[in-house]
Each structure stands twice: as structure tokens, then as C-alpha cells.
Design an enzyme around this catalytic site. Structure first.
Site, PDB file in Angstrom:
ATOM      1  N   ILE A 220       3.169   3.681  -0.888  1.00 22.09           N
ATOM      2  CA  ILE A 220       2.705   2.941  -2.052  1.00 22.09           C
ATOM      3  C   ILE A 220       3.574   1.703  -2.254  1.00 22.09           C
ATOM      4  O   ILE A 220       4.751   1.681  -1.914  1.00 22.09           O
ATOM      5  CB  ILE A 220       2.738   3.841  -3.307  1.00 22.09           C
ATOM      6  CG1 ILE A 220       1.995   3.192  -4.466  1.00 22.09           C
ATOM      7  CG2 ILE A 220       4.178   4.188  -3.690  1.00 22.09           C
ATOM      8  CD1 ILE A 220       1.761   4.151  -5.634  1.00 22.09           C
ATOM      9  N   GLY A 221       2.984   0.629  -2.767  1.00 27.24           N
ATOM     10  CA  GLY A 221       3.763  -0.560  -3.104  1.00 27.24           C
ATOM     11  C   GLY A 221       3.335  -1.788  -2.329  1.00 27.24           C
ATOM     12  O   GLY A 221       2.584  -1.723  -1.353  1.00 27.24           O
ATOM     13  N   MET A 223       5.098  -3.974  -0.420  1.00 23.45           N
ATOM     14  CA  MET A 223       5.569  -4.198   0.950  1.00 23.45           C
ATOM     15  C   MET A 223       4.771  -3.418   1.988  1.00 23.45           C
ATOM     16  O   MET A 223       4.311  -3.995   2.978  1.00 23.45           O
ATOM     17  CB  MET A 223       7.052  -3.877   1.064  1.00 23.45           C
ATOM     18  CG  MET A 223       7.930  -4.990   0.548  1.00 23.45           C
ATOM     19  SD  MET A 223       9.665  -4.641   0.784  1.00 23.45           S
ATOM     20  CE  MET A 223      10.363  -6.077  -0.058  1.00 23.45           C
ATOM     21  N   GLU A 244      -0.161  10.026   3.684  1.00 23.71           N
ATOM     22  CA  GLU A 244      -0.171  10.765   2.420  1.00 23.71           C
ATOM     23  C   GLU A 244      -1.212  10.155   1.480  1.00 23.71           C
ATOM     24  O   GLU A 244      -2.095  10.824   0.972  1.00 23.71           O
ATOM     25  CB  GLU A 244       1.224  10.682   1.823  1.00 23.71           C
ATOM     26  CG  GLU A 244       1.394  11.275   0.454  1.00 23.71           C
ATOM     27  CD  GLU A 244       2.834  11.114  -0.017  1.00 23.71           C
ATOM     28  OE1 GLU A 244       3.691  11.860   0.488  1.00 23.71           O
ATOM     29  OE2 GLU A 244       3.085  10.233  -0.855  1.00 23.71           O
ATOM     30  N   GLY A 342       6.472  12.114  -0.209  1.00 21.09           N
ATOM     31  CA  GLY A 342       6.492  12.482   1.199  1.00 21.09           C
ATOM     32  C   GLY A 342       7.420  11.635   2.039  1.00 21.09           C
ATOM     33  O   GLY A 342       7.382  11.719   3.270  1.00 21.09           O
ATOM     34  N   LYS A 368      17.862  -7.494 -12.916  1.00 22.31           N
ATOM     35  CA  LYS A 368      17.921  -6.517 -13.998  1.00 22.31           C
ATOM     36  C   LYS A 368      18.457  -7.207 -15.237  1.00 22.31           C
ATOM     37  O   LYS A 368      19.624  -7.586 -15.290  1.00 22.31           O
ATOM     38  CB  LYS A 368      18.820  -5.338 -13.616  1.00 22.31           C
ATOM     39  CG  LYS A 368      18.767  -4.191 -14.622  1.00 22.31           C
ATOM     40  CD  LYS A 368      19.336  -2.909 -14.056  1.00 22.31           C
ATOM     41  CE  LYS A 368      19.118  -1.744 -15.001  1.00 22.31           C
ATOM     42  NZ  LYS A 368      19.585  -0.475 -14.418  1.00 22.31           N
TER      43      LYS A 368
END
Length: 447
Positions: A220-221, A223, A244, A342, A368
Site C-alpha cells: 500500500i502507498g 511508492m 496481499e 504482510g 514533522k
């Protein structure tokens, strides 16, 4: 009204009648992502003041939950989660949700071996098919194991859920106690933002390591999905998918004719996955498409099964890595932000695959509260959870380069990772590495 083809008869009831089956102190289970019920949730929330200590297990919530919205102090409903979405993270920050650590592929075994029977399982499904099966859509994951362990099984039917082929992705009506009608909501979607320039730079380095016939796992994401964008124009062909999560990027590769699965050893010609989450376009692509199959997560994620395919390429994000190669991908100190999922299992499965490669990718810095920080550090942030140990990490990628840590000493790892850091942080990282003995004096001229 009762419905059944063989065995026991399932009873058609209302969502309110289903919610009335819940008693204080019970354990409920909603399954994963797209299988989480909505109509039942609203009916259960309406009983808030009658109930206390109702515990609900779930995973990757994709729309707000009525029992959390109605119980801001967690006085009636307690939520326990296997992997956080953005919504789940906010509930955790507010003290309304608690994380359960696990490797995703072990979830079915957890239910069968370690978890007490579920009092009530409520799973959203597609309408019953001609053979009497309720399909879990793009959400096989560990749902079959939940239902095996449930004292009461309720399915909430929603006609909008995609019907996805795959063994272990449905329950027969003879194993169902009650059926309720859903509220007709559209299947929840998640955003698919355009990859940034850094995403593209990292992805370009990974694509150089991918060959024709590779079998991909895409995390996921931005990149990992940027890899799919660049692969479309790379000339690479005959890709396989054993992953996954089904992503929009994978569907784009399929639409472009690049995903054939012709060189896979298992599920040849099919894209194997355990859950879907993405756009409407993705759900339409996998709906009744024999080239896409959703399997239980112990089939997709256990390393020995991943390694049955040759040339597995695993691509995942991490958020922080220390100079020895420990990857922290799921927390920010003691604040939990996602989950192990995973990642570790695919890192290990890809390594065990003949010709396989695993990649952990990240931007070199992050901001941040206006403070720019390096993701590559001497020591992980106190409290940060190590998702992938240094012994398992293979390729590490930032916009500044790529390094394979397999077979490298601590000093070599430190030097390689410093070379992947943003230039503004390299001098400080090297000084810290030497001061703390990661690069001993006798290694100064060797690495």
C-alpha cells in the site's frame, strides 16, 4: 422466513433483530475491510445504553463505524484491530481502539488455535448465488476461519459488493444462521493519489531490478504504486501477481496487457490476492473476472507458499530505518499508525523464491511540524516497533540510491545506508556511526 439448500435453515431477519442477539460481554467479529457490516452497526449503536463491555474485532476500517461514533468514551463498545486505516488510527489516538500484533498470514491459524470462539460474527457479503454461496467480495483474508469459530453467523447482504472468484472466499447458506439486508451503500473506496517526484525516483530504481515474468507483490502507498506507473512504459512483459492487497496500480498493469501470469508456478494465468481496496474501477475490474482470485491470507502470505513462484518481487514501504538495517514500518514511537501486515512475510517469501527480490522503500526525509528529519537514523525513535529485522532486509531504496544489505557487515550496512540518506544528514550519521562503534577504526579504509 427461512432460506436453505441443505443442512440447517438460515433465517431472514432485520438488522435490529440481529443486533438484539448481542448481549453485554460478548465478542463480535466483523472481518476485514470490505466485509465490515453497516446496517447491523447502526442497529447495534442504537442499543448503546442497554449494553456494556461488548468487544468488537475488526481490521482496516474503510468508513466511520456507528458504534464508535456513538460511544466517544468507549463505555459500551471496545474495539480491537489487526491493522489500522486512517480512521482506526484516529480512534486509537482517542483511546477507543487497541491494536493486536500479528503477521497477517497467520490470522486464520490464530482463530483456529488461540482465539476463543466468537459469540457473533457479522460479515458483509454479495447476494447468495445459484449454488447457495454468499461471496466475501474482495475480502477473503481470514473470514472463513472466523466463521468456523463463530457461535452465531450473520451475513449482511449488499448487492454492490463485487463478486470475486477464489477458493475460501464464500460461505454456504447451510453454515449461516441469519441473513439481513444491507443498507445499499456503495462499496467504500480509498484514494489513489498521484505519485510524487520522490515516489517516481524511488520506483525507477526498483523497476531497473524487475525482469520479464517477475511475480509481483505491491504494498500500500504511493511508492509501491508508482512502480506500477513506471512499469507500464518499461517494456517489461508477462508479469504475475501474488500479493496481499489488490491495488489500482495492479489493475492498470492488467488493463495494459502486462499482467498475464503465464510464468507463474501456482495460479498460472491468475492474479492472486487476499483483499481489495481502492477505486470503483478496481472493484469493477475484479467483479466476476476469472483472472482475479481472492484467497485466504494464509495462502497468499505464508512465506513457503509465496516462494512456490519464481522471481517474486516484493515492494513495500517503511518509515524509518536504523544504520544496522532494522525497519520500523508501523509506529511513530509508542503511537501505532498501521500494522505489521504482510511485510515481513513477503520479505521472507521473496527471498526464498528462486531469483526473488524484496525491496523496502522510503523517502530520505520527512517533515514533522515543520522540522525536516532523516528517515535513516543511528537509533530508531524510542518505542518504535521493528517490523522487519536487520537479518531479513534485502534491498533498501530511497531517491538517492539502492543498496542490498544481504551479506554485509554492520560497518558495510552503515556506510551503504548513509549513502542513501539525504546529503544534509550524511556527515552527522557517519560521525554517529563511528562514535558508537558501528564503523570501527580498522574498517575506516575498508568500507
Amino acid at each position: 422466513m427461512t432460506i436453505g439448500l441443505r443442512g440447517k435453515q438460515a433465517t431472514k431477519i432485520t438488522a435490529a433483530e440481529a443486533a438484539a442477539l448481542v448481549k453485554s460481554g460478548m465478542w463480535l467479529d466483523y472481518g476485514f475491510g470490505l466485509t465490515q457490516p453497516d446496517a447491523f452497526e447502526v442497529a447495534l449503536a442504537a442499543r448503546r445504553d442497554e449494553l456494556h463491555d461488548v468487544k468488537i474485532r475488526h481490521c482496516l476500517t474503510m468508513r466511520p463505524r456507528a458504534t464508535q461514533e456513538c460511544d466517544p468514551n468507549g463505555e459500551h463498545f471496545g474495539w480491537f484491530n489487526w491493522h489500522f486505516s486512517g480512521y482506526d488510527r484516529k480512534q486509537h489516538d482517542a483511546g477507543r481502539c487497541n491494536y493486536i500484533p500479528f503477521n497477517f498470514g497467520e490470522a486464520p491459524d490464530f482463530y483456529r488455535r488461540f482465539i476463543d470462539p466468537v459469540d457473533v460474527a457479522v460479515i458483509k457479503t454479495a447476494p447468495m448465488d445459484a449454488e447457495g454461496y454468499f461471496n466475501f467480495g474482495g475480502g477473503a483474508t481470514y473470514v472463513e476461519a472466523i466463521l468456523e469459530r463463530a457461535r452465531t453467523v450473520i451475513v449482511e447482504v449488499n448487492e454492490d459488493l463485487p463478486y470475486v472468484y477464489g477458493e475460501g472466499n464464500a460461505i454456504h447458506v447451510s453454515s449461516v444462521d441469519h441473513i439481513i439486508d444491507g443498507d445499499g451503500q456503495k462499496t467504500p473506496e480509498i484514494g489513489n493519489p498521484e505519485p510524487s517526484e520522490i515516489d517516481r525516483a524511488v520506483a525507477a530504481r526498483i523497476v531497473e531490478e524487475i525482469d520479464d515474468g517477475a511475480c509481483l507483490q505491491i504494498g500500500i502507498g504511493g511508492m509501491p504504486n508508482a512502480v506500477c506507473t513506471i512499469l507500464k512504459d518499461s517494456g517489461i512483459r508477462d508479469l504475475g501477481i501474488h500479493t496481499e492487497m489488490m491495488t489500482d496500480g495492479i489493475v492498470s498493469l492488467y488493463d495494459a496487457g502486462l499482467v498475464t501470469g503465464a510464468r507463474k508456478t501456482i495460479d498460472q494465468g491468475c492474479a492472486a490476492f487476499t483483499f481489495a481496496a481502492g477505486s470503483r474501477r478496481q472493484y469493477e475490474a475484479i467483479n466476476r473476472n476469472p483472472h482475479f482470485k481472492s484467497y485466504p491470507v494464509d495462502y497468499t502470505n505464508l512465506p513457503h507458499n509465496i516462494a512456490k513462484n519464481d522471481n517474486v518481487v516484493s515492494i513495500n514501504n517503511t518509515t524509518q530505518m536504523d544504520l544496522q538495517g532494522q525497519a520500523a514500518s508501523e509506529s511513530d514511537g509508542h503511537r501505532h499508525i498501521s500494522g505489521t501486515g504482510g511485510q515481513l512475510q513477503f520479505v521472507r517469501g521473496a527471498y526464498a523464491s528462486k531469483g526473488g527480490k524484496s525491496f523496502l522503500c522510503m523517502s530520505s526525509t520527512f517533515d514533522k511540524r515543520g522540522d525536516r528529519r532523516s528517515r535513516i537514523v543511528l537509533n530508531l525513535t524510542p518505542g518504535n516497533v521493528v517490523t522487519t529485522p536487520r537479518t531479513d532486509v534485502m534491498y533498501v531504496v530511497t531517491e538517492y540510491g539502492i543498496a542490498n544489505l544481504k551479506g554485509r557487515s554492520v560497518a558495510e550496512r552503515a556506510k551503504a545506508l548513509i549513502g542513501l540518506a539525504h546529503p544534509d544528514f550524511r556527515e552527522g550519521l557517519e560521525r554517529e556511526a563511528r562514535e558508537n562503534g558501528l564503523i570501527p577504526r580498522f574498517c575506516y579504509g575498508m568500507v
